[in-house]
Design an enzyme around this catalytic site. Sequence first.
Site, PDB file in Angstrom:
ATOM      1  N   CYS A  43       0.829  -1.214   0.000  1.00  0.00           N
ATOM      2  CA  CYS A  43       0.000   0.000   0.000  1.00  0.00           C
ATOM      3  C   CYS A  43       0.862   1.262   0.000  1.00  0.00           C
ATOM      4  CB  CYS A  43      -0.924  -0.021   1.209  1.00  0.00           C
ATOM      5  SG  CYS A  43      -1.804   1.511   1.455  1.00  0.00           S
ATOM      6  N   CYS A  48      -1.544   1.800  -3.022  1.00  0.00           N
ATOM      7  CA  CYS A  48      -2.504   2.887  -2.791  1.00  0.00           C
ATOM      8  C   CYS A  48      -1.865   4.276  -2.763  1.00  0.00           C
ATOM      9  CB  CYS A  48      -3.217   2.691  -1.460  1.00  0.00           C
ATOM     10  SG  CYS A  48      -3.501   0.990  -0.990  1.00  0.00           S
ATOM     11  N   LYS A  51       0.000   5.423  -6.027  1.00  0.00           N
ATOM     12  CA  LYS A  51      -1.074   5.477  -7.036  1.00  0.00           C
ATOM     13  C   LYS A  51      -1.888   6.766  -6.908  1.00  0.00           C
ATOM     14  CE  LYS A  51      -4.862   4.312  -5.870  1.00  0.00           C
ATOM     15  NZ  LYS A  51      -5.387   2.958  -5.764  1.00  0.00           N
ATOM     16  N   TYR A 178      -9.149  -3.465 -10.771  1.00  0.00           N
ATOM     17  CA  TYR A 178      -8.796  -2.187 -10.139  1.00  0.00           C
ATOM     18  C   TYR A 178      -7.516  -1.582 -10.734  1.00  0.00           C
ATOM     19  CZ  TYR A 178     -11.651  -2.746  -5.818  1.00  0.00           C
ATOM     20  OH  TYR A 178     -12.645  -2.847  -4.887  1.00  0.00           O
ATOM     21  N   GLU A 182      -7.070   1.844 -13.021  1.00  0.00           N
ATOM     22  CA  GLU A 182      -6.428   2.977 -12.335  1.00  0.00           C
ATOM     23  C   GLU A 182      -5.143   3.396 -13.060  1.00  0.00           C
ATOM     24  OE1 GLU A 182      -5.902   1.774  -8.242  1.00  0.00           O
ATOM     25  OE2 GLU A 182      -7.951   2.344  -7.723  1.00  0.00           O
ATOM     26  N   HIS A 436     -25.822  21.783  -0.067  1.00  0.00           N
ATOM     27  CA  HIS A 436     -25.993  22.372  -1.390  1.00  0.00           C
ATOM     28  C   HIS A 436     -24.951  23.458  -1.648  1.00  0.00           C
ATOM     29  CE1 HIS A 436     -28.268  23.255  -4.967  1.00  0.00           C
ATOM     30  NE2 HIS A 436     -28.200  24.544  -4.678  1.00  0.00           N
ATOM     31  N   GLU A 441     -25.338  15.519  -2.494  1.00  0.00           N
ATOM     32  CA  GLU A 441     -26.727  15.723  -2.064  1.00  0.00           C
ATOM     33  C   GLU A 441     -27.707  14.913  -2.909  1.00  0.00           C
ATOM     34  OE1 GLU A 441     -28.469  19.690  -2.633  1.00  0.00           O
ATOM     35  OE2 GLU A 441     -26.935  20.115  -4.126  1.00  0.00           O
TER      36      GLU A 441
HETATM   37  P1  NDP Z   1      -8.109  -7.950 -10.083  1.00  0.00           P
HETATM   38  O1  NDP Z   1      -8.290  -9.334  -9.573  1.00  0.00           O
HETATM   39  O2  NDP Z   1      -8.986  -6.878  -9.589  1.00  0.00           O
HETATM   40  O3  NDP Z   1      -8.186  -7.968 -11.666  1.00  0.00           O
HETATM   41  C1  NDP Z   1      -7.396  -8.834 -12.416  1.00  0.00           C
HETATM   42  C2  NDP Z   1      -7.776  -8.658 -13.861  1.00  0.00           C
HETATM   43  O4  NDP Z   1      -6.889  -9.412 -14.665  1.00  0.00           O
HETATM   44  C3  NDP Z   1      -9.181  -9.147 -14.156  1.00  0.00           C
HETATM   45  O5  NDP Z   1      -9.773  -8.267 -15.047  1.00  0.00           O
HETATM   46  C4  NDP Z   1      -8.932 -10.506 -14.776  1.00  0.00           C
HETATM   47  O6  NDP Z   1      -9.934 -10.868 -15.695  1.00  0.00           O
HETATM   48  C5  NDP Z   1      -7.638 -10.270 -15.508  1.00  0.00           C
HETATM   49  N1  NDP Z   1      -6.881 -11.507 -15.694  1.00  0.00           N
HETATM   50  C6  NDP Z   1      -6.579 -12.430 -14.765  1.00  0.00           C
HETATM   51  N2  NDP Z   1      -5.880 -13.439 -15.322  1.00  0.00           N
HETATM   52  C7  NDP Z   1      -5.742 -13.134 -16.624  1.00  0.00           C
HETATM   53  C8  NDP Z   1      -5.148 -13.804 -17.729  1.00  0.00           C
HETATM   54  N3  NDP Z   1      -4.561 -14.978 -17.574  1.00  0.00           N
HETATM   55  N4  NDP Z   1      -5.205 -13.195 -18.932  1.00  0.00           N
HETATM   56  C9  NDP Z   1      -5.825 -12.022 -19.088  1.00  0.00           C
HETATM   57  N5  NDP Z   1      -6.413 -11.350 -18.084  1.00  0.00           N
HETATM   58  C10 NDP Z   1      -6.371 -11.896 -16.876  1.00  0.00           C
HETATM   59  O7  NDP Z   1      -6.575  -7.653  -9.804  1.00  0.00           O
HETATM   60  P2  NDP Z   1      -5.718  -6.333  -9.901  1.00  0.00           P
HETATM   61  O8  NDP Z   1      -4.393  -6.806 -10.321  1.00  0.00           O
HETATM   62  O9  NDP Z   1      -6.389  -5.281 -10.683  1.00  0.00           O
HETATM   63  O10 NDP Z   1      -5.688  -5.854  -8.399  1.00  0.00           O
HETATM   64  C11 NDP Z   1      -5.434  -6.771  -7.334  1.00  0.00           C
HETATM   65  C12 NDP Z   1      -6.249  -6.394  -6.141  1.00  0.00           C
HETATM   66  O11 NDP Z   1      -5.678  -5.274  -5.510  1.00  0.00           O
HETATM   67  C13 NDP Z   1      -7.680  -5.984  -6.442  1.00  0.00           C
HETATM   68  O12 NDP Z   1      -8.542  -7.090  -6.494  1.00  0.00           O
HETATM   69  C14 NDP Z   1      -8.013  -5.088  -5.320  1.00  0.00           C
HETATM   70  O13 NDP Z   1      -8.611  -5.820  -4.285  1.00  0.00           O
HETATM   71  C15 NDP Z   1      -6.689  -4.519  -4.887  1.00  0.00           C
HETATM   72  N6  NDP Z   1      -6.597  -3.112  -5.290  1.00  0.00           N
HETATM   73  C16 NDP Z   1      -7.425  -2.219  -4.686  1.00  0.00           C
HETATM   74  C17 NDP Z   1      -7.374  -0.898  -5.055  1.00  0.00           C
HETATM   75  C18 NDP Z   1      -8.298   0.081  -4.433  1.00  0.00           C
HETATM   76  O14 NDP Z   1      -8.855  -0.212  -3.379  1.00  0.00           O
HETATM   77  N7  NDP Z   1      -8.520   1.233  -5.055  1.00  0.00           N
HETATM   78  C19 NDP Z   1      -6.449  -0.409  -6.060  1.00  0.00           C
HETATM   79  C20 NDP Z   1      -5.654  -1.443  -6.659  1.00  0.00           C
HETATM   80  C21 NDP Z   1      -5.732  -2.745  -6.263  1.00  0.00           C
HETATM   81  P3  NDP Z   1     -11.342 -11.489 -15.247  1.00  0.00           P
HETATM   82  O15 NDP Z   1     -12.172 -10.354 -14.752  1.00  0.00           O
HETATM   83  O16 NDP Z   1     -11.864 -12.081 -16.488  1.00  0.00           O
HETATM   84  O17 NDP Z   1     -11.032 -12.493 -14.189  1.00  0.00           O
END
Ligand code: NDP
Length: 450
Positions: A43, A48, A51, A178, A182, A436, A441
């Site tokens: 983080c 976080c 980012k 996510y 982002e 407001h 709101e």
């Molecule tokens: P996520 O699990 O959110 O997303 C992973 C993405 O990668 C999905 O869209 C998935 O597709 C895709 N994917 C997975 N495997 C493959 C593959 N073999 N080929 C192609 N695409 C693939 O993970 P992130 O890496 O984005 O983030 C990890 C975690 O970190 C998040 O789940 C979140 O909890 C946390 N995070 C939170 C943030 C916040 O609170 N603002 C900011 C950043 C991260 P599919 O949908 O089809 O499975």
Amino acid sequence: MSEYDYDLFVIGAGSGGVRLSRIASGLGAKVAVAEDRYMGGTCVNVGCVPKKLFVYSSHVAEDLEDGAGFGWTNSGNLNFDWNTLRDNKTNEINRLNGIYNNLLEGAGVTVHNGRARFVDNHTVAIGEVTYTAKYIAIATGSWPYVPEFEGSEHAITSNEFFFLPELPKSAIVLGGGYIAVELAGILNGLGVDTTLVYRGELFLRGFDEDIRLFAKDEIEKKGVKLVFNNNIRSITKAGEAYSVALEDGCTINTGLVLAATGRKAHTQDIGIENTEVEVNEAGNIKVDSNFATTVKNIFAVGDVKGGYQLTPVALAEGMALARNLFAGKPIDMDYENIPTAVFCQPTIGTVGLTETQARERFGEVDIYKSEFRPMKHTLSGRNERTFMKMIVDVKSDRVVGAHMVGPEAGEIMQGIAIAIKAGATKAHFDETIGIHPTAAEEFVTMREPA
Ligand code: NDP
């Protein structure tokens, strides 16, 4: 005198580990924490915090453009210097690393800078030195996962993104979660020609359908190219650039490929094989509802045990475990109604159930929606819209989901989350006086179900 060196030894000083160590120490336990990378974990160092700093930066060009409608113009040249942003960010994070260290030491926690590996169920070693502890907690977090395909070694992850030696002119971001949305938003805002490639129909799987669709339109309007139902087949290095072949047969030349394809539990090289701690098929450490692993004195909190990969969840888990072990008053983690924000541009904020989940759980639900142009853009002229949605269980009148795409959605949703956690009904929202003029709101003025 205890038969152990410590009451609690925590492996990993990320969000969960730091909170667990500090609270446990505050409750009178003799605590040590080991960290071999950076204080504060993902983080603070590669998640976080950097980012959000980068999101601020990536918004500046747009804010300056918007200024024209308010009478502000800039006749000079506007330049962006990546090195300044990156290095200022790194300096700030170095400062935070120091603060984390001081917080721990100030709380009476012994900080070991080194890699701790299990020797047995009650012993860890850092280098040649061993330490025993009554309880040991694994808080080693998660690590970016990159699927294997031809040339996948050329793809960087969020870990490297924050330290890029230079900003490319173009980039492909792989993934639809996510991190993908982002970081695509940041790159785009900083002037990089950005394409997001996602294997599914529509990104942000798991979020409310209307939110996903609305975010897609807004993100596209900002200039990110969205390629869905596609995937990367191969990456070939071509001089300083990369030739990226997609599954549909198209090839894109780009300066950078960033894989944001999920994060997996970080359990490597901690000597877990010297214990009877078990991991599940996904590689996450198996825990019960009190965070105990399959070894009763070894616990796990945060990303390493799977579930929500969110800093505030890891913090709450660290707090709960500390109390369960040392306060004599066990508390259960409540995973209902966890609010979250995705810092894409505009931001998504959400708490509670999606419409689909609410229909499954409650049957009859009322849906309230509001879409409008944020007041700021009446003068800026920017074609950006905000969307809000509330889901109400008809039988109880309780608001069971609130979702938003728009500026400051994270800030707004934190307050809404308290109301929903407290069981607020739609009538409570209706009786609440608005502030407001704000976008927030709208949440107390939506009267007619859609
Ligand atoms: P996520 O699990 O959110 O997303 C992973 C993405 O990668 C999905 O869209 C998935 O597709 C895709 N994917 C997975 N495997 C493959 C593959 N073999 N080929 C192609 N695409 C693939 O993970 P992130 O890496 O984005 O983030 C990890 C975690 O970190 C998040 O789940 C979140 O909890 C946390 N995070 C939170 C943030 C916040 O609170 N603002 C900011 C950043 C991260 P599919 O949908 O089809 O499975």
